[in-house]
Structure formats: structure tokens, C-alpha cells
Design a protein around this motif. Structure first.
Motif, PDB file in Angstrom:
ATOM      1  N   ARG A   9       0.815  -1.206   0.000  1.00  0.00           N
ATOM      2  CA  ARG A   9       0.000   0.000   0.000  1.00  0.00           C
ATOM      3  C   ARG A   9       0.856   1.266   0.000  1.00  0.00           C
ATOM      4  O   ARG A   9       0.725   2.113  -0.860  1.00  0.00           O
ATOM      5  N   CYS A  10       1.768   1.385   0.985  1.00  0.00           N
ATOM      6  CA  CYS A  10       2.534   2.630   1.129  1.00  0.00           C
ATOM      7  C   CYS A  10       3.971   2.524   0.622  1.00  0.00           C
ATOM      8  O   CYS A  10       4.636   3.534   0.461  1.00  0.00           O
ATOM      9  N   ARG A  20       0.659  -6.884  17.002  1.00  0.00           N
ATOM     10  CA  ARG A  20      -0.122  -7.942  16.354  1.00  0.00           C
ATOM     11  C   ARG A  20      -1.591  -7.530  16.399  1.00  0.00           C
ATOM     12  O   ARG A  20      -2.103  -7.121  17.423  1.00  0.00           O
ATOM     13  N   TYR A  21      -2.232  -7.660  15.274  1.00  0.00           N
ATOM     14  CA  TYR A  21      -3.633  -7.304  15.150  1.00  0.00           C
ATOM     15  C   TYR A  21      -4.441  -8.591  14.991  1.00  0.00           C
ATOM     16  O   TYR A  21      -4.089  -9.460  14.209  1.00  0.00           O
ATOM     17  N   VAL A  22      -5.517  -8.689  15.742  1.00  0.00           N
ATOM     18  CA  VAL A  22      -6.301  -9.927  15.782  1.00  0.00           C
ATOM     19  C   VAL A  22      -7.743  -9.628  15.372  1.00  0.00           C
ATOM     20  O   VAL A  22      -8.360  -8.694  15.865  1.00  0.00           O
ATOM     21  N   VAL A  23      -8.252 -10.450  14.461  1.00  0.00           N
ATOM     22  CA  VAL A  23      -9.660 -10.388  14.057  1.00  0.00           C
ATOM     23  C   VAL A  23     -10.214 -11.802  14.153  1.00  0.00           C
ATOM     24  O   VAL A  23      -9.694 -12.716  13.522  1.00  0.00           O
ATOM     25  N   ASP A  24     -11.233 -11.972  14.963  1.00  0.00           N
ATOM     26  CA  ASP A  24     -11.867 -13.285  15.154  1.00  0.00           C
ATOM     27  C   ASP A  24     -10.853 -14.371  15.497  1.00  0.00           C
ATOM     28  O   ASP A  24     -10.942 -15.503  15.023  1.00  0.00           O
ATOM     29  N   GLY A  25      -9.846 -14.013  16.302  1.00  0.00           N
ATOM     30  CA  GLY A  25      -8.866 -14.990  16.753  1.00  0.00           C
ATOM     31  C   GLY A  25      -7.718 -15.255  15.789  1.00  0.00           C
ATOM     32  O   GLY A  25      -6.866 -16.087  16.056  1.00  0.00           O
ATOM     33  N   PHE A  26      -7.672 -14.558  14.657  1.00  0.00           N
ATOM     34  CA  PHE A  26      -6.612 -14.750  13.677  1.00  0.00           C
ATOM     35  C   PHE A  26      -5.774 -13.482  13.560  1.00  0.00           C
ATOM     36  O   PHE A  26      -6.307 -12.376  13.582  1.00  0.00           O
ATOM     37  N   TYR A  27      -4.458 -13.660  13.430  1.00  0.00           N
ATOM     38  CA  TYR A  27      -3.566 -12.521  13.234  1.00  0.00           C
ATOM     39  C   TYR A  27      -3.707 -11.978  11.820  1.00  0.00           C
ATOM     40  O   TYR A  27      -3.803 -12.736  10.863  1.00  0.00           O
ATOM     41  N   VAL A  28      -3.686 -10.658  11.683  1.00  0.00           N
ATOM     42  CA  VAL A  28      -3.780 -10.007  10.380  1.00  0.00           C
ATOM     43  C   VAL A  28      -2.384  -9.577   9.959  1.00  0.00           C
ATOM     44  O   VAL A  28      -1.688  -8.889  10.690  1.00  0.00           O
ATOM     45  N   GLY A  29      -1.971  -9.982   8.764  1.00  0.00           N
ATOM     46  CA  GLY A  29      -0.678  -9.591   8.230  1.00  0.00           C
ATOM     47  C   GLY A  29      -0.748  -9.208   6.774  1.00  0.00           C
ATOM     48  O   GLY A  29       0.162  -8.627   6.224  1.00  0.00           O
ATOM     49  N   CYS A  30      -1.862  -9.547   6.166  1.00  0.00           N
ATOM     50  CA  CYS A  30      -2.049  -9.213   4.763  1.00  0.00           C
ATOM     51  C   CYS A  30      -3.547  -9.188   4.480  1.00  0.00           C
ATOM     52  O   CYS A  30      -4.351  -9.554   5.323  1.00  0.00           O
ATOM     53  N   VAL A  31      -3.887  -8.762   3.282  1.00  0.00           N
ATOM     54  CA  VAL A  31      -5.276  -8.749   2.847  1.00  0.00           C
ATOM     55  C   VAL A  31      -5.349  -9.583   1.576  1.00  0.00           C
ATOM     56  O   VAL A  31      -4.533  -9.416   0.676  1.00  0.00           O
ATOM     57  N   LYS A  43      -3.352 -10.718  -3.418  1.00  0.00           N
ATOM     58  CA  LYS A  43      -2.902 -10.672  -2.027  1.00  0.00           C
ATOM     59  C   LYS A  43      -2.027  -9.443  -1.837  1.00  0.00           C
ATOM     60  O   LYS A  43      -1.183  -9.144  -2.684  1.00  0.00           O
ATOM     61  N   TYR A  44      -2.224  -8.722  -0.715  1.00  0.00           N
ATOM     62  CA  TYR A  44      -1.479  -7.513  -0.424  1.00  0.00           C
ATOM     63  C   TYR A  44      -0.824  -7.638   0.944  1.00  0.00           C
ATOM     64  O   TYR A  44      -1.512  -7.841   1.948  1.00  0.00           O
ATOM     65  N   ASP A  45       0.509  -7.528   0.984  1.00  0.00           N
ATOM     66  CA  ASP A  45       1.234  -7.474   2.254  1.00  0.00           C
ATOM     67  C   ASP A  45       1.149  -6.052   2.769  1.00  0.00           C
ATOM     68  O   ASP A  45       1.342  -5.097   2.015  1.00  0.00           O
ATOM     69  N   LEU A  46       0.880  -5.900   4.076  1.00  0.00           N
ATOM     70  CA  LEU A  46       0.729  -4.575   4.669  1.00  0.00           C
ATOM     71  C   LEU A  46       1.655  -4.408   5.861  1.00  0.00           C
ATOM     72  O   LEU A  46       1.856  -5.343   6.635  1.00  0.00           O
ATOM     73  N   CYS A  47       2.193  -3.192   6.029  1.00  0.00           N
ATOM     74  CA  CYS A  47       3.008  -2.872   7.196  1.00  0.00           C
ATOM     75  C   CYS A  47       2.080  -2.627   8.388  1.00  0.00           C
ATOM     76  O   CYS A  47       0.852  -2.572   8.241  1.00  0.00           O
ATOM     77  N   ASP A  48       2.664  -2.469   9.572  1.00  0.00           N
ATOM     78  CA  ASP A  48       1.861  -2.265  10.786  1.00  0.00           C
ATOM     79  C   ASP A  48       0.963  -1.033  10.686  1.00  0.00           C
ATOM     80  O   ASP A  48      -0.194  -1.066  11.107  1.00  0.00           O
ATOM     81  N   ASP A  49       1.488   0.062  10.142  1.00  0.00           N
ATOM     82  CA  ASP A  49       0.693   1.297  10.046  1.00  0.00           C
ATOM     83  C   ASP A  49      -0.525   1.114   9.146  1.00  0.00           C
ATOM     84  O   ASP A  49      -1.629   1.547   9.478  1.00  0.00           O
ATOM     85  N   ILE A  51      -1.991  -1.762   8.341  1.00  0.00           N
ATOM     86  CA  ILE A  51      -2.933  -2.695   8.971  1.00  0.00           C
ATOM     87  C   ILE A  51      -3.764  -1.960  10.019  1.00  0.00           C
ATOM     88  O   ILE A  51      -4.974  -2.136  10.104  1.00  0.00           O
ATOM     89  N   LYS A  52      -3.106  -1.119  10.811  1.00  0.00           N
ATOM     90  CA  LYS A  52      -3.827  -0.368  11.836  1.00  0.00           C
ATOM     91  C   LYS A  52      -4.883   0.535  11.206  1.00  0.00           C
ATOM     92  O   LYS A  52      -6.023   0.588  11.674  1.00  0.00           O
ATOM     93  N   LYS A  53      -4.536   1.222  10.122  1.00  0.00           N
ATOM     94  CA  LYS A  53      -5.500   2.083   9.432  1.00  0.00           C
ATOM     95  C   LYS A  53      -6.667   1.268   8.894  1.00  0.00           C
ATOM     96  O   LYS A  53      -7.823   1.694   8.978  1.00  0.00           O
ATOM     97  N   LEU A  54      -6.391   0.089   8.364  1.00  0.00           N
ATOM     98  CA  LEU A  54      -7.444  -0.782   7.858  1.00  0.00           C
ATOM     99  C   LEU A  54      -8.357  -1.252   8.989  1.00  0.00           C
ATOM    100  O   LEU A  54      -9.581  -1.237   8.860  1.00  0.00           O
ATOM    101  N   MET A  55      -7.774  -1.645  10.109  1.00  0.00           N
ATOM    102  CA  MET A  55      -8.570  -2.127  11.237  1.00  0.00           C
ATOM    103  C   MET A  55      -9.432  -1.007  11.814  1.00  0.00           C
ATOM    104  O   MET A  55     -10.589  -1.238  12.187  1.00  0.00           O
TER     105      MET A  55
END
Length: 66
Positions: A9-10, A20-31, A43-49, A51-55
Motif C-alpha cells: 500500500r505505502c 499484532r492485530y487480531v480479528v476473530d482470533g486470527f492474526y492479520v498480516g495481509c489482505v 494478495k497484499y502485504d501490509l506494514c503495521d501502520d 494494517i492499523k488504518k485498515l482495522m
């Protein structure tokens, strides 16, 4: 040797997740974009920033500090 990744993305390079970001018990690292049948279209790999904006956008965030 570190495994450097580039955010799709950036464009920022990152090596490890600081948070680590968790959605429904799964870690988020890509979309992943999936077809109706469940096949991965893209598939898109995302950095922490990013992922945080997406969440925050999805309003579904649980952060686990590592």
C-alpha cells in the motif's frame, strides 16, 4: 539475514511486526481478495501502520503488543 518485506500500500519496508492485530482470533498480516468460490484473486502485504488504518476503518481492532 533479515527477511525484509515491502508494504503493497505505502511502499515502506519492514522486517518484523511491532504489534499484532487480531480479528476473530486470527492474526492479520495481509489482505487477500477472494472470489465467491474462495479462490485467491490477489494478495497484499501490509506494514503495521497500514494494517492499523485498515482495522480502524473496519472498526474491528484488538492489538496485542509483542
Amino acid at each position: 539475514m533479515a527477511d525484509a518485506k515491502k508494504c503493497d500500500r505505502c511502499g515502506k519496508y519492514y522486517t518484523e511486526r511491532e504489534q499484532r492485530y487480531v480479528v476473530d482470533g486470527f492474526y492479520v498480516g495481509c489482505v487477500e481478495i477472494l472470489s465467491i468460490k474462495g479462490n485467491c484473486i490477489d494478495k497484499y502485504d501490509l506494514c503495521d501502520d497500514c494494517i492499523k488504518k485498515l482495522m480502524i476503518l473496519l472498526d474491528n481492532i484488538e492489538v496485542i503488543e509483542s
